[in-house]
Structure formats: structure tokens, C-alpha cells
Design a protein around this motif. Structure first.
Motif: not given
Length: 450
Positions: A44-47, A392-394, A400-401, A406-408
């Protein structure tokens, strides 16, 4: 201190080769580690952001200790050079292992492996980088000579960033999957080792300062350094800009693949970023000699911020506009490396002249701790921005994001770094040591208030 202010070209180039090691290690994890965790291991992105930040946070504590130890090292080769070889070899080995983790069929175990190895890399890097950055304050007394020395260092650094930043993704993509990351890690470890050995051998004829180590405990030394006004101002500017650079570095792969829509765009972005730096570093050096380091540093910072702001058009503008914006960032980035790195030894040398004590290692330890913190927080902050944008991690390439992600990615790569650079100028405009030195390059000028 050495009697002559002028260093030979051999010593300048030899010292600059150390940037092959610092450039490779500073670039590749910032560029590749976060995507490796989120898109290959499925973290996950935060981890993933925490895994990237924690070892660097450890470095923030370790760097001043490394500086203190190198200040007190007694060796015929000088207090700094032995650490280049000892820590540099350890860095190359641990870096090769970082991306060589076995398939453990457990995201938790594989994430733990990356965390432990990255912590080992960061520890070795501290004991290489701090002595390396401390050396110029002892190699020459010359105010202008330090800029010439940094010109070589930054030119080689820019070339290394281009080499590592362009070839690391290419090696990964050519092989694919985890094997691609493993081969990339081994190749970059060889690059690091070349820089380590080159710097160690190239500086064997460099002058070594004879100023006595500072008295008192490490805490006492840190208190003295913290009281140096110009050092605090310069360090704050440097940390904020390192944070901005760290955000952009972490965002390259995401911007190329998800926003621009081409994995090959990451290589083009790096060429646009570093190419101008390689060509224009000598020009920045000449500008600094004419108008003073502080004024030239201000100008380069403004260019860096403007280029980052222009990149905010990535979602709507043609890719050529984005590449041009990153080229402007590269022009500014070259100056933002040359000048602060040549101003740091000015501050340390002024302290040595005034007190007769050598705190170059402690100054450098605090400096590199701040740089490490900024560069580490960059990917961490970028990961947080991704999480806020519902990234979305994977491990599936078909993920597909959402539009928010995409803005982030776009804002984390562009507007956020631009704001950080703009804020850093508040501290830089208050730095004054450079003006005194440029006006009168004498011993008394070196003792300007710090």
C-alpha cells in the motif's frame, strides 16, 4: 590548513568522483524504490512511504555521529579518506542486496526485507557521505577554489544522475519483473563502487587540514553549530529544496507511466532534467564568481521553482511542454547544487579560523542529516499525496488509476515542489556570509558573523 589555495585538476576530478557514489545512491532509491514497493510487491502507498522514510530518518540521527567520529579519526591518510573506502564498499554491497530479495510469498516478509536492507544502505551511506562532504573545508582555504571544486563535483554528479536515472529504469524494463530489479540493483552497485574507489584514490594527494578537533561532547558541538546563524539559514534552504527534489524524483515513474502514458518517458524526463545541468554547471560557476554565490543561488532557485510550476500542465499540455519545463528545472537544479555545497565549507572554515577548532565533520553531519531528511521525506510526502488521491497499488499492469490519482501525481510532481522552493527563498535571502566573503576575500572576511 594547507598553505596554497589552489588544488590540482587531478585532485578536483578525484574528489568529484565521489559524486558517482552519492549520485547513484541518491537517485536510484528515490526513483525506483517506491514503484518497486507499490507496483511490484503490492505494498500500500502509505506503508511504502513509511518504508522509504524510516531508514532515512535513522540517518538524520546517525549523520552527526558519523561527522563527530570522522573529526576524531587519526590516520596517516587523514581523518576522512579511510571512511570513503570502508563505508563505500559496504554501501555497494548492501545496495546490490536491496533489490535482490528472494520470493517469500509474503508481502509482509518481503517488505521487512526491503526495510532492513535499506536501513543497512543508509547506515553505510552516512559514513561515506559525511566525511566526503566535509573534505573541501580542509582541502583549501580559497573561497573561489571551493566553487571550482564544487563545479567538478556537481558536473560529475549531474552526469551520474543522468546515467543512473536513465539506465536503471531501462535495465529493469529490458528484463522485466523482479529479475529486472535484481539486475538493475547489481549494475548500480558496480557504479557506486567505481565512484568509491575513484574518490579514494583520486584524493590521495589532497591537502589535509591540521585544525584540532572541537572540544566537548557531541551535544556541545551540536549546540555550537546550531548557534551559527548563517549555517541555520543555509541548511533550512537546502532541506526545503531537497524535499522538493525528492518529491519530483519520486514522481518521475508515475508521471511518465500514468499521466504522460509512456514508460519510456521516464528516461526522457531524466535527460531533460540532467542534460542542462551537465552543460551549464561551469556557467553557473562563472556567474557565481561575478555576482556572488548567494545571488547566483537565488537565481537558480527561482528557475527551479518556475520549471516545477510549469510542469503542473502535464495533464493538459503536450508532452513536449512537460519536457521543456523539466529542462528549466534542470537548469536551476545545477546552480542549486553548486552554490550551497560550496557555501557550506565557507561556513565551516569561518568557524575553524575563528576558534582554531575543527568542527567540519559536525557541520557536515548536520548538513547531510538535513539533506537526508529532505530527500527521504520527499518520497514519503509524495506517497501520502498518492494515498490522498486514491492511488491503486498492485502488481497487475492493467490497473487503471482514477482521475483523482492522476491529479495527485501531477500536483505532487509540480506544484508542491514549486511551493517548497518558493518558501525556501525566505531563508536564503537572509544569508549574509557570502556577501562579506565576496566583497573582501581575506581572513577577516572569513570571520564574518556566522
Amino acid at each position: 590548513m594547507p598553505e596554497t589555495d589552489t588544488l590540482s585538476r587531478r585532485v578536483r576530478v578525484g574528489y568529484g568522483l565521489g559524486s558517482v557514489a552519492t549520485g547513484a545512491f541518491g537517485t536510484v532509491p528515490g526513483l525506483m524504490l517506491l514503484p518497486y514497493l507499490t507496483d511490484t510487491l503490492g505494498v500500500a502507498a502509505v506503508v511504502a512511504g513509511i518504508v522509504v522514510v524510516l531508514p532515512k530518518a535513522w540517518d538524520v540521527l546517525l549523520n552527526p555521529v558519523a561527522g563527530r567520529i570522522s573529526d576524531r579519526t587519526v590516520d596517516p591518510r587523514g581523518p576522512r579518506r579511510p571512511w570513503l573506502l570502508r563505508a563505500g564498499v559496504a554501501l555497494a554491497i548492501t545496495f546490490a542486496l536491496l533489490f535482490a530479495g528472494p520470493d517469500l510469498d509474503s508481502t509482509v516478509l518481503e517488505t521487512g526485507y526491503v526495510l532492513v536492507l535499506f536501513l543497512a544502505c543508509a547506515s553505510a551511506y552516512a559514513f561515506f557521505q559525511v566525511p566526503f562532504v566535509a573534505m573541501p573545508a580542509e582541502m583549501t582555504q580559497g573561497y573561489a577554489e571551493r566553487t571550482r571544486l564544487m563545479t567538478w563535483r556537481v558536473a560529475i554528479l549531474a552526469f551520474t544522475i543522468l546515467l543512473a536515472g536513465a539506465t536503471a529504469p531501462a535495465i529493469r524494463d529490458a528484463v522485466g519483473g523482479r529479475d529486472g530489479y535484481r539486475l538493475m540493483g547489481a549494475a548500480m552497485a558496480v557504479v557506486i563502487l567505481v565512484g568509491v574507489v575513484g574518490a579514494y584514490r583520486g584524493t590521495r594527494d589532497a591537502p589535509v587540514g591540521s585544525v584540532a578537533p572541537g572540544a566537548g561532547s557531541l551535544r556541545d558541538q551540536l549546540r555550537v553549530v546550531a548557534g551559527a546563524r548563517d549555517f541555520r539559514l543555509l541548511l533550512t534552504t537546502w532541506v526545503l529544496q531537497a524535499l522538493a527534489t525528492g518529491c519530483m524524483l519520486a514522481g518521475v515513474d508515475y508521471l511518465a507511466g500514468d499521466v504522460i502514458g509512456s514508460d519510456g518517458a521516464s528516461t526522457i524526463l531524466f535527460v531533460c532534467f540532467v542534460g542542462p545541468a551537465i552543460l551549464l554547471t561551469p556557467l553557473w560557476s562563472a556567474i557565481g564568481a561575478r555576482v556572488g554565490k548567494r545571488r547566483a543561488y537565488l537565481a537558480s532557485s527561482v528557475l527551479l521553482g518556475l520549471g516545477a510550476a510549469l510542469a503542473a500542465t502535464a495533464r493538459v499540455a503536450p508532452s513536449g511542454i512537460v519536457f521543456a519545463a523539466v529542462a528549466v528545472v534542470g537548469i536551476g537544479y545545477a546552480g542549486c547544487q553548486v552554490f550551497p555545497l560550496s557555501m557550506l565549507p565557507d561556513v565551516a572554515a569561518a568557524d575553524s579560523r575563528r576558534t582554531g577548532e575543527n568542527r567540519a565533520g559536525v557541520y557536515t553531519g548536520v548538513w547531510t542529516a538535513g539533506e537526508t531528511l529532505g530527500l527521504a521525506l520527499g518520497p514519503g510526502v509524495f506517497a501520502l499525496v498518492l494515498a490522498l488521491g486514491s492511488y491503486r497499488s498492485g502488481t497487475d499492469d492493467a490497473v487503471t488509476q482514477p482521475d483523482s490519482a492522476l491529479t495527485a501525481i501531477t500536483l505532487g510532481f509540480s506544484l508542491l515542489p514549486a511551493v517548497l522552493v518558493a518558501v525556501s527563498l525566505w531563508w536564503l535571502t537572509r544569508y549574509r556570509l557570502d556577501d562579506s566573503l565576496h566583497a573582501d576575500d581575506t581572513d577577516d572576511a572569513q570571520e564574518a558573523p556566522a
